[in-house]
Design an enzyme around this catalytic site. Structure first.
Site, PDB file in Angstrom:
ATOM      1  N   GLU A  98       1.158  -1.247  -0.080  1.00 31.72           N
ATOM      2  CA  GLU A  98       0.004  -0.067   0.044  1.00 31.72           C
ATOM      3  C   GLU A  98       0.789   1.323   0.070  1.00 31.72           C
ATOM      4  O   GLU A  98       2.057   1.175   0.247  1.00 31.72           O
ATOM      5  CB  GLU A  98      -0.880  -0.102   1.273  1.00 31.72           C
ATOM      6  CG  GLU A  98      -1.714   1.115   1.557  1.00 31.72           C
ATOM      7  CD  GLU A  98      -2.844   1.370   0.677  1.00 31.72           C
ATOM      8  OE1 GLU A  98      -2.667   1.527  -0.723  1.00 31.72           O
ATOM      9  OE2 GLU A  98      -4.080   1.485   0.937  1.00 31.72           O
ATOM     10  N   ASP A  99       0.359   2.463  -0.548  1.00 34.55           N
ATOM     11  CA  ASP A  99       1.007   3.482  -0.407  1.00 34.55           C
ATOM     12  C   ASP A  99       1.178   4.272   0.937  1.00 34.55           C
ATOM     13  O   ASP A  99       2.261   4.741   1.252  1.00 34.55           O
ATOM     14  CB  ASP A  99       0.575   4.677  -1.593  1.00 34.55           C
ATOM     15  CG  ASP A  99      -1.024   4.887  -1.416  1.00 34.55           C
ATOM     16  OD1 ASP A  99      -1.551   4.265  -0.448  1.00 34.55           O
ATOM     17  OD2 ASP A  99      -1.446   5.607  -1.851  1.00 34.55           O
ATOM     18  N   ASP A 102      -3.446   5.766   6.644  1.00 34.77           N
ATOM     19  CA  ASP A 102      -3.957   7.048   7.438  1.00 34.77           C
ATOM     20  C   ASP A 102      -4.664   6.588   8.622  1.00 34.77           C
ATOM     21  O   ASP A 102      -4.295   6.249   9.447  1.00 34.77           O
ATOM     22  CB  ASP A 102      -4.582   7.711   6.361  1.00 34.77           C
ATOM     23  CG  ASP A 102      -5.019   9.176   6.598  1.00 34.77           C
ATOM     24  OD1 ASP A 102      -4.124   9.907   7.367  1.00 34.77           O
ATOM     25  OD2 ASP A 102      -5.945   9.780   6.298  1.00 34.77           O
ATOM     26  N   PHE A 151      -0.831  16.166   4.086  1.00 37.46           N
ATOM     27  CA  PHE A 151      -1.356  15.554   2.868  1.00 37.46           C
ATOM     28  C   PHE A 151      -0.282  15.565   1.961  1.00 37.46           C
ATOM     29  O   PHE A 151       0.488  16.402   1.630  1.00 37.46           O
ATOM     30  CB  PHE A 151      -2.447  16.331   2.344  1.00 37.46           C
ATOM     31  CG  PHE A 151      -2.961  15.508   1.303  1.00 37.46           C
ATOM     32  CD1 PHE A 151      -3.873  14.519   1.513  1.00 37.46           C
ATOM     33  CD2 PHE A 151      -2.764  15.744  -0.116  1.00 37.46           C
ATOM     34  CE1 PHE A 151      -4.501  13.873   0.641  1.00 37.46           C
ATOM     35  CE2 PHE A 151      -3.117  14.975  -0.931  1.00 37.46           C
ATOM     36  CZ  PHE A 151      -4.083  13.953  -0.748  1.00 37.46           C
ATOM     37  N   ARG A 164       1.411  11.747  -9.312  1.00 39.59           N
ATOM     38  CA  ARG A 164       1.855  10.395  -8.960  1.00 39.59           C
ATOM     39  C   ARG A 164       3.164  10.066  -9.283  1.00 39.59           C
ATOM     40  O   ARG A 164       3.891   9.349  -8.780  1.00 39.59           O
ATOM     41  CB  ARG A 164       0.726   9.477  -9.483  1.00 39.59           C
ATOM     42  CG  ARG A 164      -0.728   9.499  -8.878  1.00 39.59           C
ATOM     43  CD  ARG A 164      -1.233   8.197  -9.196  1.00 39.59           C
ATOM     44  NE  ARG A 164      -2.681   8.292  -9.181  1.00 39.59           N
ATOM     45  CZ  ARG A 164      -3.658   8.163  -8.036  1.00 39.59           C
ATOM     46  NH1 ARG A 164      -2.703   7.602  -7.142  1.00 39.59           N
ATOM     47  NH2 ARG A 164      -4.892   8.113  -7.951  1.00 39.59           N
TER      48      ARG A 164
END
Ligand code: IMP
Ligand code: MG
Length: 176
Positions: A98-99, A102, A151, A164
């Site tokens: 996963e990136d 959160d 963010f 990206r």
């Protein structure tokens, strides 16, 4: 665009860290098979950079796309499968790539869902982790970087589908 991206984690630092995590994974799964599951789209760049550095492990890939129900930038906790896996998981060593984790809603839900498919083992590997934002428990085995509550974009992560491709992790700042 009226905005620019401030570098938070430079490219060399990311690559060095990924190499270190890949070495740990190579050691742990030496001589075994490992089925890497990329969570699209954010996890794609990280998974490829990780996978190419893993040695002496029989690696296979699959891809999944999920989305949270509900509007806004925070997870609702209900995860919809937009694109499911192509292969079954039964009996496999599975690693979810996963990136970023959160609130944890996405992976909390997803790991339960994949666990029901009877893998031999399941673990989570993430590029970024924001522990201060956690609402749901997630058992993260490998995490490259813990970051503050900002963010971030780049290395697969987007802001409204932009950025990206950046080779570093950065923070979007708005010009006035
Ligand atoms: P969670 O369910 O709150 O853990 O949501 C995780 C997902 O939200 C990630 O897979 C990202 O797609 C997205 N996300 C969370 N924080 C960020 C960020 O800082 N930048 C870009 N995407 C983010
Ligand atoms: Mg994502």
């Amino acid at each position: 665009m009226g905005q620019h991206v401030r570098v938070l984690i430079p490219e060399e630092e990311i690559e060095q860290k990924i190499k270190g995590i890949a070495d740990q994974i190579s050691e742990e799964y030496k001589g075994q098979s490992l089925h890497l599951i990329c969570i699209l789209k954010g996890g794609a760049m990280f998974m490829m950079e990780l996978a190419k550095r893993i040695k002496d492990v029989d690696i296979s890939f699959d891809f999944m796309s999920v989305s949270s129900y509900g509007a806004g930038t925070t997870s609702s906790g209900i995860v919809k499968i937009v694109k499911d896996l192509d292969e079954p998981l039964e009996g496999k060593n599975v690693m979810i790539v996963e990136d970023i984790i959160d609130t944890g809603h996405t992976l909390n839900h997803l790991s339960k869902l994949l666990y029901d498919r009877k893998p031999k083992s399941i673990s989570i590997c993430t590029l970024l982790n924001k522990p201060s934002r956690r609402e749901k428990e997630v058992d993260v085995k490998y995490s490259c970087f813990e970051i503050p509550d900002e963010f971030v974009v780049g290395y697969g992560l987007d802001y409204d589908q932009h950025y990206r491709n950046l080779p570093f992790i950065g923070v979007v700042e708005f010009d006035d």
